[in-house]
Write a protein that holds these residues in place. Structure first.
Motif, PDB file in Angstrom:
ATOM      1  N   SER A   1     -42.662  35.247  13.565  1.00  0.00           N
ATOM      2  CA  SER A   1     -42.970  33.968  12.918  1.00  0.00           C
ATOM      3  C   SER A   1     -43.348  32.879  13.915  1.00  0.00           C
ATOM      4  CB  SER A   1     -41.760  33.498  12.088  1.00  0.00           C
ATOM      5  OG  SER A   1     -40.717  33.024  12.922  1.00  0.00           O
ATOM      6  N   VAL A   2     -43.259  33.175  15.216  1.00  0.00           N
ATOM      7  CA  VAL A   2     -43.592  32.199  16.253  1.00  0.00           C
ATOM      8  C   VAL A   2     -45.078  32.335  16.600  1.00  0.00           C
ATOM      9  CG1 VAL A   2     -43.130  31.459  18.627  1.00  0.00           C
ATOM     10  CG2 VAL A   2     -41.244  32.248  17.167  1.00  0.00           C
ATOM     11  N   PRO A   3     -45.834  31.236  16.658  1.00  0.00           N
ATOM     12  CA  PRO A   3     -47.247  31.320  17.038  1.00  0.00           C
ATOM     13  C   PRO A   3     -47.401  31.909  18.442  1.00  0.00           C
ATOM     14  CG  PRO A   3     -46.729  29.171  16.088  1.00  0.00           C
ATOM     15  CD  PRO A   3     -45.424  29.872  16.299  1.00  0.00           C
ATOM     16  N   PRO A   4     -48.484  32.670  18.692  1.00  0.00           N
ATOM     17  CA  PRO A   4     -48.674  33.277  20.020  1.00  0.00           C
ATOM     18  C   PRO A   4     -48.648  32.260  21.157  1.00  0.00           C
ATOM     19  CG  PRO A   4     -50.184  34.233  18.426  1.00  0.00           C
ATOM     20  CD  PRO A   4     -49.510  33.094  17.736  1.00  0.00           C
ATOM     21  N   GLY A   5     -49.170  31.081  20.917  1.00  0.00           N
ATOM     22  CA  GLY A   5     -49.185  30.078  21.971  1.00  0.00           C
ATOM     23  C   GLY A   5     -47.816  29.596  22.376  1.00  0.00           C
ATOM     24  N   LYS A   6     -46.802  29.842  21.514  1.00  0.00           N
ATOM     25  CA  LYS A   6     -45.439  29.438  21.819  1.00  0.00           C
ATOM     26  C   LYS A   6     -44.545  30.621  22.180  1.00  0.00           C
ATOM     27  CE  LYS A   6     -45.467  25.251  18.979  1.00  0.00           C
ATOM     28  NZ  LYS A   6     -44.775  24.497  17.895  1.00  0.00           N
ATOM     29  N   GLY A   7     -45.163  31.788  22.375  1.00  0.00           N
ATOM     30  CA  GLY A   7     -44.385  32.949  22.816  1.00  0.00           C
ATOM     31  C   GLY A   7     -44.270  34.057  21.804  1.00  0.00           C
ATOM     32  N   GLY A   8     -44.853  33.870  20.625  1.00  0.00           N
ATOM     33  CA  GLY A   8     -44.863  34.938  19.638  1.00  0.00           C
ATOM     34  C   GLY A   8     -45.873  36.008  20.009  1.00  0.00           C
ATOM     35  N   PRO A   9     -45.825  37.160  19.361  1.00  0.00           N
ATOM     36  CA  PRO A   9     -46.742  38.259  19.693  1.00  0.00           C
ATOM     37  C   PRO A   9     -48.161  37.971  19.221  1.00  0.00           C
ATOM     38  CG  PRO A   9     -45.443  38.835  17.770  1.00  0.00           C
ATOM     39  CD  PRO A   9     -44.898  37.520  18.266  1.00  0.00           C
ATOM     40  N   GLU A  10     -49.151  38.550  19.917  1.00  0.00           N
ATOM     41  CA  GLU A  10     -50.538  38.426  19.493  1.00  0.00           C
ATOM     42  C   GLU A  10     -50.774  39.160  18.179  1.00  0.00           C
ATOM     43  OE1 GLU A  10     -52.809  36.590  20.777  1.00  0.00           O
ATOM     44  OE2 GLU A  10     -51.815  35.976  22.629  1.00  0.00           O
ATOM     45  N   ALA A  11     -50.093  40.281  18.005  1.00  0.00           N
ATOM     46  CA  ALA A  11     -50.138  41.042  16.747  1.00  0.00           C
ATOM     47  C   ALA A  11     -48.698  41.274  16.302  1.00  0.00           C
ATOM     48  CB  ALA A  11     -50.854  42.379  16.937  1.00  0.00           C
ATOM     49  N   PRO A  12     -48.446  41.332  14.985  1.00  0.00           N
ATOM     50  CA  PRO A  12     -47.060  41.487  14.508  1.00  0.00           C
ATOM     51  C   PRO A  12     -46.374  42.708  15.120  1.00  0.00           C
ATOM     52  CG  PRO A  12     -48.536  40.966  12.688  1.00  0.00           C
ATOM     53  CD  PRO A  12     -49.414  41.213  13.885  1.00  0.00           C
ATOM     54  N   LEU A  13     -45.142  42.516  15.509  1.00  0.00           N
ATOM     55  CA  LEU A  13     -44.333  43.593  16.081  1.00  0.00           C
ATOM     56  C   LEU A  13     -43.810  44.497  14.976  1.00  0.00           C
ATOM     57  CD1 LEU A  13     -42.261  41.385  18.553  1.00  0.00           C
ATOM     58  CD2 LEU A  13     -44.221  42.831  19.134  1.00  0.00           C
ATOM     59  N   ASP A  14     -43.728  45.790  15.268  1.00  0.00           N
ATOM     60  CA  ASP A  14     -43.222  46.787  14.310  1.00  0.00           C
ATOM     61  C   ASP A  14     -41.739  46.998  14.581  1.00  0.00           C
ATOM     62  OD1 ASP A  14     -42.540  48.956  12.766  1.00  0.00           O
ATOM     63  OD2 ASP A  14     -44.190  50.240  13.427  1.00  0.00           O
ATOM     64  N   VAL A  15     -40.883  46.478  13.696  1.00  0.00           N
ATOM     65  CA  VAL A  15     -39.446  46.555  13.929  1.00  0.00           C
ATOM     66  C   VAL A  15     -38.963  47.999  13.980  1.00  0.00           C
ATOM     67  CG1 VAL A  15     -38.863  46.352  11.479  1.00  0.00           C
ATOM     68  CG2 VAL A  15     -37.191  45.665  13.201  1.00  0.00           C
ATOM     69  N   ASN A  16     -39.518  48.887  13.142  1.00  0.00           N
ATOM     70  CA  ASN A  16     -39.074  50.288  13.142  1.00  0.00           C
ATOM     71  C   ASN A  16     -39.312  50.940  14.503  1.00  0.00           C
ATOM     72  OD1 ASN A  16     -38.368  50.013  10.493  1.00  0.00           O
ATOM     73  ND2 ASN A  16     -40.218  50.967   9.686  1.00  0.00           N
ATOM     74  N   ARG A  17     -40.436  50.625  15.137  1.00  0.00           N
ATOM     75  CA  ARG A  17     -40.727  51.229  16.445  1.00  0.00           C
ATOM     76  C   ARG A  17     -39.857  50.621  17.531  1.00  0.00           C
ATOM     77  NH1 ARG A  17     -43.895  50.204  20.834  1.00  0.00           N
ATOM     78  NH2 ARG A  17     -44.698  48.258  19.946  1.00  0.00           N
ATOM     79  N   LEU A  18     -39.651  49.327  17.467  1.00  0.00           N
ATOM     80  CA  LEU A  18     -38.937  48.648  18.545  1.00  0.00           C
ATOM     81  C   LEU A  18     -37.443  48.942  18.558  1.00  0.00           C
ATOM     82  CD1 LEU A  18     -40.724  45.184  18.603  1.00  0.00           C
ATOM     83  CD2 LEU A  18     -41.029  47.105  20.151  1.00  0.00           C
ATOM     84  N   VAL A  19     -36.884  49.364  17.432  1.00  0.00           N
ATOM     85  CA  VAL A  19     -35.468  49.748  17.437  1.00  0.00           C
ATOM     86  C   VAL A  19     -35.209  50.835  18.471  1.00  0.00           C
ATOM     87  CG1 VAL A  19     -33.696  50.956  16.108  1.00  0.00           C
ATOM     88  CG2 VAL A  19     -34.874  49.012  15.111  1.00  0.00           C
ATOM     89  N   GLY A  20     -36.147  51.750  18.615  1.00  0.00           N
ATOM     90  CA  GLY A  20     -35.976  52.847  19.559  1.00  0.00           C
ATOM     91  C   GLY A  20     -36.721  52.658  20.868  1.00  0.00           C
ATOM     92  N   ASP A  21     -37.247  51.451  21.131  1.00  0.00           N
ATOM     93  CA  ASP A  21     -38.028  51.202  22.350  1.00  0.00           C
ATOM     94  C   ASP A  21     -37.587  49.880  22.978  1.00  0.00           C
ATOM     95  OD1 ASP A  21     -39.873  50.985  24.364  1.00  0.00           O
ATOM     96  OD2 ASP A  21     -41.630  51.395  23.113  1.00  0.00           O
ATOM     97  N   PRO A  22     -36.420  49.876  23.651  1.00  0.00           N
ATOM     98  CA  PRO A  22     -35.919  48.617  24.231  1.00  0.00           C
ATOM     99  C   PRO A  22     -36.835  48.046  25.297  1.00  0.00           C
ATOM    100  CG  PRO A  22     -34.615  50.498  24.974  1.00  0.00           C
ATOM    101  CD  PRO A  22     -35.510  51.009  23.886  1.00  0.00           C
ATOM    102  N   GLY A  23     -37.648  48.899  25.940  1.00  0.00           N
ATOM    103  CA  GLY A  23     -38.569  48.404  26.951  1.00  0.00           C
ATOM    104  C   GLY A  23     -39.641  47.509  26.345  1.00  0.00           C
ATOM    105  N   ALA A  24     -40.281  48.004  25.285  1.00  0.00           N
ATOM    106  CA  ALA A  24     -41.310  47.208  24.605  1.00  0.00           C
ATOM    107  C   ALA A  24     -40.705  45.962  23.973  1.00  0.00           C
ATOM    108  CB  ALA A  24     -42.014  48.066  23.549  1.00  0.00           C
TER     109      ALA A  24
END
Length: 396
Positions: A30-53
């Motif tokens: 929900s944060v605009p990219p210019g303020k530190g949000g992602p350029e494209a929406p992050l996939d929560v299901n993938r990131l649960v198992g990918d602490p690096g990303a």
């Protein structure tokens, strides 16, 4: 409601509980990219198992916000978490919090919590009446109606409660509280996963070995099954706090049916969970008056099982069903099927399920299996909740 806190750190070297990751990722999106949000929406299901990303996404936010730490981790109460809450939007599609509510109705978790163990993927019961009619148990059957799971949190105690229920149910006939067997905090499923009390505790009952969701679906009974997460101290809120449990059950009823009613109760436990069940009966005397049925899933496997207390519940008016790996006792000229039916007709009912009755199950280990009683002990809850629900008179 807005999920205002996280329970453990998120990102690199974090605890990364699925619920906390959901909270952080949804806010980052929900944060605009210019303020530190992602350029494209992050996939929560993938990131649960990918602490690096996940850490990379957090580090980007920290850099854009000019925070002193760029470690790619968010800690509860830390500066990165406080800043993220300031600049992000509240979690969408979650009811507004109410000071009068005891529990938080949490958003759906990523599918990683949908716990199952392939080595415990036992067959299910095909014909519930056959349990007290035929000696050899039948397995297979059809899926039944669709059921769903909700997850709640008791924020004051940071304990979780899973609820299985028929999808679209308009009226409930009862709420069943299913007490978890004693757990061991040193087990890797708990010690190695800070969210293990949900993944392995509630998950094992709902969709793992105990198959609550599938058995409820096949029973076609209008019942909500409540599974409190196990407690590392042994006694949780659902065994000791009558005021909290009363309010929580009313909230569950209102969420599922639209009406906050005091429904009849069913109590169930597996294995040594009888201790928690009877702690509930002792600590919650007013709720105990609403108990209409009790299911004992092989508590008799333990020499300390208080059978006299089950008898007392039956004397008080509850229909009590005890499932046991014990064989039927010889009884003169009566056949084993006749003894089986006689034991099942009593209150408490004793359902004898010796190893030989399971030979049609695909997991059966053959007539010379050295640990027959232990094998049955694990099988009982996988199959017999279906029989219990179908056999409970006030639900018919």
């Amino acid at each position: 409601m807005d999920l205002t806190e996280i329970s453990f750190s998120v990102g690199r070297n974090g605890g990364n509980l699925p619920l906390d990751v959901f909270n952080v990722v949804t806010r980052l999106n929900s944060v605009p990219p210019g303020k530190g949000g992602p350029e494209a929406p992050l996939d929560v299901n993938r990131l649960v198992g990918d602490p690096g990303a996940l850490g990379n996404a957090i580090q980007r936010f920290q850099a854009k916000q000019g925070l002193p730490s760029r470690d790619g981790r968010i800690d509860p109460g830390g500066k990165t978490w406080q800043r993220l809450k300031q600049v992000s939007k509240p979690i969408p599609n979650v009811p507004t919090p109410s000071d009068s509510r005891t529990m938080e109705a949490l958003p759906a978790l990523p599918p990683t919590w949908s716990f199952d163990r392939p080595d415990k993927n036992f067959q299910m019961l095909a014909d519930p009446p056959a349990v007290t009619r035929d000696w050899i148990l039948p397995f297979g059957g059809t899926p039944g109606r669709e059921c769903e799971i909700r997850l709640y949190r008791i924020p004051t105690k940071n304990q979780f409660v899973g609820v299985a229920y028929p999808k679209g149910v308009g009226t409930l006939k009862a709420i069943m509280i299913y007490f978890h067997h004693p757990m061991h905090p040193e087990d890797v499923e708990y010690a190695g996963d800070p969210f293990g009390y949900v993944n392995f505790g509630i998950g094992d009952y709902m969709v793992g070995r105990m198959k609550v969701l599938k058995q409820l679906a096949r029973s076609r009974r209008d019942v909500a099954v409540v599974v409190p997460s196990p407690s590392s101290t042994g006694v949780g809120e659902f065994q000791s706090n009558e005021k909290l449990v009363t309010a929580a059950l009313r909230e569950i009823a209102e969420d599922l049916t639209g009406t906050a009613s005091d429904l009849p109760l069913i109590l169930a436990h597996y294995s040594g969970g009888f201790d928690f069940l009877f702690k509930f009966v002792e600590a919650c005397p007013q709720l105990a008056k609403r108990v209409r049925a009790v299911y004992d899933f092989d508590g008799r496997h333990h020499v300390s099982c208080p059978n006299g207390k089950f008898t007392a519940l039956a004397t008080g008016g509850a229909q009590v069903i005890q499932y046991s790996g014990e064989d039927v006792a010889a009884a003169g000229k009566r056949t084993r099927e006749e003894v089986l039916r006689s034991n099942a007709a009593k209150n408490p009912a004793l359902i004898n399920l010796p190893y030989a009755r399971w030979e049609e199950n695909s997991a059966w280990r053959g007539p010379r299996h050295p640990f027959q009683r232990s094998w049955v002990h694990e099988m009982v809850p996988t199959c017999m909740l279906l029989h219990a629900l179908v056999s409970t008179r006030f639900l018919s």
